[in-house]
Design an enzyme around this catalytic site. Structure first.
Site, PDB file in Angstrom:
ATOM      1  N   ASP A 118       0.812  -1.213   0.000  1.00 54.66           N
ATOM      2  CA  ASP A 118       0.000   0.000   0.000  1.00 54.66           C
ATOM      3  C   ASP A 118       0.847   1.266   0.000  1.00 54.66           C
ATOM      4  OD1 ASP A 118       0.787  -0.764   2.626  1.00 54.66           O
ATOM      5  OD2 ASP A 118      -0.744   0.552   3.496  1.00 54.66           O
ATOM      6  N   GLU A 170       0.252  -1.415   5.702  1.00 54.06           N
ATOM      7  CA  GLU A 170       1.311  -0.894   6.573  1.00 54.06           C
ATOM      8  C   GLU A 170       1.076   0.573   6.897  1.00 54.06           C
ATOM      9  OE1 GLU A 170       5.051   1.022   7.770  1.00 54.06           O
ATOM     10  OE2 GLU A 170       3.816   1.447   6.007  1.00 54.06           O
TER      11      GLU A 170
END
Length: 468
Positions: free
Chosen positions: A105, A172
């Site tokens: 991400d 994350e």
């Protein structure tokens, strides 16, 4: 005169490691692959319901089609939350595996700043000897670099003796629940890795103290906690305010907390870092660090001059959000502030709460955590075999760099691997200046093709050396 040891204790340099060579690969193709990955909008929004989940599916399909040899060598598990866990089995099951990590991400682009970018933020533009776009540094550069290395190794017929796990979290940037789930899966399977490596630090080319390159390998990271300070009050009309409103009570409490900072302490990974840099610098710097019993006040004043440097030496306090009345002429019945803490390894969330309570004294405020705090990570070894392999692979790419451990002041997914790994390290072999490091999460994020090549070579050497 009392003289302290000025060199970091037990700091191995990896000179006893025989490095495997990086296999051949097509750099131009690798650059195009990073460009393509940057165009896939795996954006972690603060509210997960805003995420475009199809983009993660698109990335997974793209990885499988782009890296067929690596996918043939490894088994792939897609967890329900879209976190990826790959496993390349080793030929010797008695050998502890390694874990390599990079998350999928990226953070959003701040609304209204798209026009400030030199190239569109999700274009993956290849220009000026770099790949431009959100995530090219954090962390798709690492993700694609790992797959390029694994694909090259698999294509060359590499067969690891030691197993390889690749863990790629999906969130994350929004809490790391994916890495937590991946660690739980590995723990249930009885995995105990010899080391884990993830993002976190890099090769800084203009390092303070030495004004030159340093290979900065993160051996720990700070904890994370957000404190909510709440002042409750009767409320009412702003034309008839009492002597103290909820907002004024809140403001005084926030200032009291912020004005009582945690002191700088010369200890932990930060101390190991300045010891290594001082040993390289020599002269009065080396002398001052070696004699901290005398020069500690001076050193602390110098460290305090730079917030980015000082952060490695104390728990930081950052008031970030305020909330009061929904209307300008209404006294709020409840006023709130959020204060974000990054907790040094020698402190804990209990220390943070105790200090905040002492600072506000008898002020009429309530203190509570927004979410359960995340305590500081443990500190990994600088003499283990894992450290030696990483140090050797990093020094091959930057032989002129000073090798030093450091403390990562932000958070990474790798903290979740502590239950399933002997040591956890945080390092990407990108070469950045201090100014360039500021573009991470910012405008005009990009990675130089030279740095990207260094990354692929580093991962290939490290994986082949540690598992071959």
């Amino acid at each position: 005169m009392r003289t302290a040891n000025f060199a970091p204790a037990n700091l191995a340099d990896g000179s006893d490691v025989t490095l495997a060579a990086a296999p051949a690969y097509d750099l131009d193709a690798a650059v195009r692959h990073l460009s393509a990955a940057a165009q896939i909008r795996t954006i972690s929004h603060q509210n997960p319901t805003d995420n475009e989940s199809a983009e993660w599916d698109r990335l997974h399909a793209w990885l499988a089609s782009t890296y067929p040899a690596a996918h043939a060598a490894m088994t792939r598990t897609i967890l329900p939350n879209r976190t990826l866990v790959y496993h390349w089995p080793g030929s010797d099951a008695a050998l502890a595996p390694i874990i390599v990590m990079a998350h999928q991400d990226v953070v959003p682009v701040t609304e209204g700043t798209e026009g400030d970018w030199k190239y569109p933020p999700f274009s993956g533009q290849i220009a000026e000897k770099a790949v431009w776009g959100r995530g090219t540094v954090d962390d798709k550069g690492s993700l694609v670099g790992l797959f390029e290395a694994l694909e090259a190794l698999a294509t060359a017929g590499f067969q690891p003796k030691r197993g390889i796990y690749l863990v790629s979290g999906h969130d994350e940037e929004a809490g790391g629940s994916g890495a937590i789930a991946a660690a739980a899966k590995l723990k249930a399977e009885g995995v105990k890795a010899i080391f884990t490596i993830d993002e976190g630090s890099l090769v800084l080319t203009d390092t303070p103290v030495i004004d030159g390159p340093a290979i900065m390998i993160g051996i720990g990271e700070k904890g994370y906690a957000t404190l909510r300070v709440t002042a409750n009050a009767p409320g009412g009309h702003s034309s008839m305010p009492p002597a103290e409103t909820g907002v004024t009570v809140l403001a005084k409490a926030v200032l009291a907390i912020a004005d009582d900072p945690f002191p700088l302490e010369l200890r932990g990974p930060g101390l190991s870092m300045i010891e290594a840099l001082a040993a390289e610098k020599g002269g009065t710097t080396k002398m001052a660090v070696a004699n901290r019993w005398l020069f500690a006040p001076l050193l602390k004043r110098q460290l305090a001059d730079s917030p980015s440097t000082a952060a490695a030496f104390h728990t930081t306090i950052a008031p970030t959000m305020l909330e009061g009345s929904p209307k300008e002429n209404v006294l709020p019945q409840s006023a709130n502030a959020l204060i974000n803490y990054r907790i040094a390894p020698w402190n804990s969330s209990k220390d943070v709460m105790a200090r905040a309570k002492a600072a506000v004294g008898d002020a009429k405020v309530d203190l509570g955590w927004v979410k359960p705090p995340r305590e500081p990570s443990r500190i990994s070894s600088t003499s283990s075999q894992g450290w030696k392999w990483i140090a050797a692979a990093a020094r091959a790419d930057a032989p002129e760099g000073v090798l030093t451990p450091t403390l990562v002041v932000a958070g990474t997914d790798s903290r979740s691997m502590e239950p399933v790994s002997e040591d956890v390290y945080r390092f990407m072999p990108m070469h950045f200046t201090l100014k360039e490091a500021g573009m991470i999460h910012g405008t005009n994020e990009h990675i130089a093709i030279d740095s990207f090549k260094r990354m692929i070579d580093f991962y290939a050497r490290l994986i082949a050396t540690s598992t071959g």
